[in-house]
Design a protein around this motif. Structure first.
Motif, short mmCIF file in Angstrom:
data_model
loop_
_atom_site.label_atom_id
_atom_site.label_comp_id
_atom_site.label_asym_id
_atom_site.label_seq_id
_atom_site.Cartn_x
_atom_site.Cartn_y
_atom_site.Cartn_z
N PRO A 7 3.96 3.70 20.59
CA PRO A 7 3.69 4.97 21.22
C PRO A 7 2.62 4.92 22.48
N ALA A 8 2.50 5.47 23.49
CA ALA A 8 1.49 5.54 24.22
C ALA A 8 0.08 6.25 23.54
N THR A 9 -1.09 5.64 23.96
CA THR A 9 -2.35 6.20 23.18
C THR A 9 -3.15 6.90 24.22
N SER A 10 -3.86 8.19 23.64
CA SER A 10 -4.80 8.71 24.60
C SER A 10 -6.10 7.79 24.83
N ILE A 11 -6.78 8.13 25.81
CA ILE A 11 -8.03 7.36 25.96
C ILE A 11 -8.98 7.60 25.03
N GLN A 12 -9.19 8.73 24.41
CA GLN A 12 -9.79 9.14 23.39
C GLN A 12 -9.55 8.38 22.12
N ASN A 13 -8.11 8.14 21.90
CA ASN A 13 -7.74 7.49 20.66
C ASN A 13 -8.13 6.08 21.16
N ILE A 31 -17.39 4.16 28.62
CA ILE A 31 -16.16 3.61 28.25
C ILE A 31 -14.98 4.40 28.57
N GLU A 32 -14.91 5.69 28.43
CA GLU A 32 -13.93 6.59 28.72
C GLU A 32 -13.34 6.23 30.06
N ARG A 33 -14.53 6.22 30.88
CA ARG A 33 -14.13 6.19 32.49
C ARG A 33 -13.63 4.75 32.61
N CYS A 34 -14.12 3.93 32.08
CA CYS A 34 -13.45 2.62 32.24
C CYS A 34 -12.09 2.31 32.07
N LEU A 35 -11.67 2.77 30.76
CA LEU A 35 -10.39 2.94 30.44
C LEU A 35 -9.47 3.48 31.14
N GLU A 36 -10.00 4.56 31.76
CA GLU A 36 -9.12 5.41 32.66
C GLU A 36 -9.04 4.64 34.06
N TYR A 40 -6.89 -0.06 29.41
CA TYR A 40 -7.16 -0.72 28.10
C TYR A 40 -6.53 -2.11 28.31
N TYR A 41 -5.41 -2.35 28.93
CA TYR A 41 -4.49 -3.50 28.92
C TYR A 41 -5.05 -4.34 29.72
N ARG A 42 -5.73 -4.02 30.70
CA ARG A 42 -6.37 -4.73 31.90
C ARG A 42 -7.65 -5.49 31.26
#
Length: 307
Positions: A7-13, A31-36, A40-42
């Motif tokens: 499943p897809a995972t939210s930024i918070q998760n 970290i939330e801004r970077c993941l956004e 995560y994959y990159r």
């Protein structure tokens, strides 16, 4: 083989998952801004050096003290590395286009590069040549450059432009094929000789350079990458052969060493070599050996001259 069911995972998760695996996160907002904005994959390849085997199969853990700031440092290092490599490729690519166009036009005439007789007689290569012309025709028709529009409005024949215009609209990948597909070694050697290289090494590097350029242009990972398209080891010039002797052939070091050599010919005023040394030396988290550099790289040519 099985069906993909993750499943897809939210930024918070995603942040919670990284923390559960042991990554130290000092700034949640960062970290939330970077993941956004990065994803995560990159970012995954940049935290792999900090991973250790976990207790659960298929899971990953981070070694004690691993911080997200370190991951971000490697990511930003790779960004700078790509920009530096693109800066080095630009004058080399321009020179490749110029030398191919000049040789073909002077030796075979302005449109001589289109003649099938200059390329292999094998059926598959004739087909390859026709595809190359079709690709060039499409690129030329799409071009909005003034010279292309002028040629299309002014001349009815030949449909395709002279070599010096063709060199400006074809991709580096296409240019590499036009050079390597030439039937006569004398043609390939004449172009390679202007760079002080043998044609076998020269054509292999053109192919490799296309691959590296595409990685950089599409923001792919260059740091610690293992290339599938490699460079043949040159016997001469001696300075280049010495520079890449003993280095890992599938890693970035040899690409940088050849670029440095070519820049010494086409853009000797560029402080590119020193910038490479400064970038790598300025990031303690980077292991040059994993990039293909020899252990004693700082005392070997060409890098020793930049110290």
């Amino acid at each position: 083989m099985r069906k993909f069911e993750k499943p897809a995972t939210s930024i918070q998760n995603q942040v919670a998952l990284l923390r559960r695996r042991g990554l130290v996160v000092n700034d949640v907002v960062c970290i939330e801004r970077c993941l956004e904005l990065v994803s995560y994959y990159r970012l995954r390849p940049y935290w792999r050096p900090f991973e250790i085997p976990a207790h659960h199969d298929g899971d990953h853990a981070f070694r004690k003290g691993a911080m997200f700031e370190d991951v971000l440092t490697l990511y930003r290092f790779d960004q700078q590395l790509r920009r530096l490599v693109l800066d080095g490729i630009e004058p080399v690519e321009v020179a490749l286009r110029a030398r191919w166009a000049h040789h073909m036009a002077i030796t075979h005439g302005p449109h001589g590069y289109l003649e099938a007789s200059l390329y292999s007689d094998k059926d598959k290569n004739r087909e390859r040549h026709e595809k190359a012309k079709d690709t060039l025709a499409k690129d030329f028709e799409r071009s909005k450059d003034t010279f292309a529009e002028h040629y299309r409005k002014t001349y009815t024949s030949p449909r395709l432009p002279p070599a010096w215009m063709a060199a400006e609209v074809m991709s580096l990948g296409q240019l590499s094929k036009w050079i390597s597909d030439l039937k006569q070694r004398e043609d390939r050697q004449a172009i390679a000789k202007s760079f002080g290289l043998d044609e076998r090494f020269f054509t292999s590097f053109c192919h490799h350079l296309t691959h590296v350029r595409n990685i950089c242009a599409h923001h792919g990972r260059l740091w610690n990458r293992q290339f599938t398209i490699t460079i043949k080891c040159p016997k001469r010039p001696a300075e280049l052969a010495q520079a890449i002797r003993g280095a890992k052939e599938r890693r970035l070091h040899n690409t940088l060493a050849v670029l440095n050599y070519l820049l010494g010919i086409v853009a000797p005023e560029m402080p590119w070599r020193g910038c490479v040394v400064q970038l790598i030396s300025g990031c303690p988290l980077v292991d040059p050996v994993r990039m293909g550099f020899p252990e004693n790289w700082r005392t070997r040519p060409p890098w020793v001259h930049s110290a």
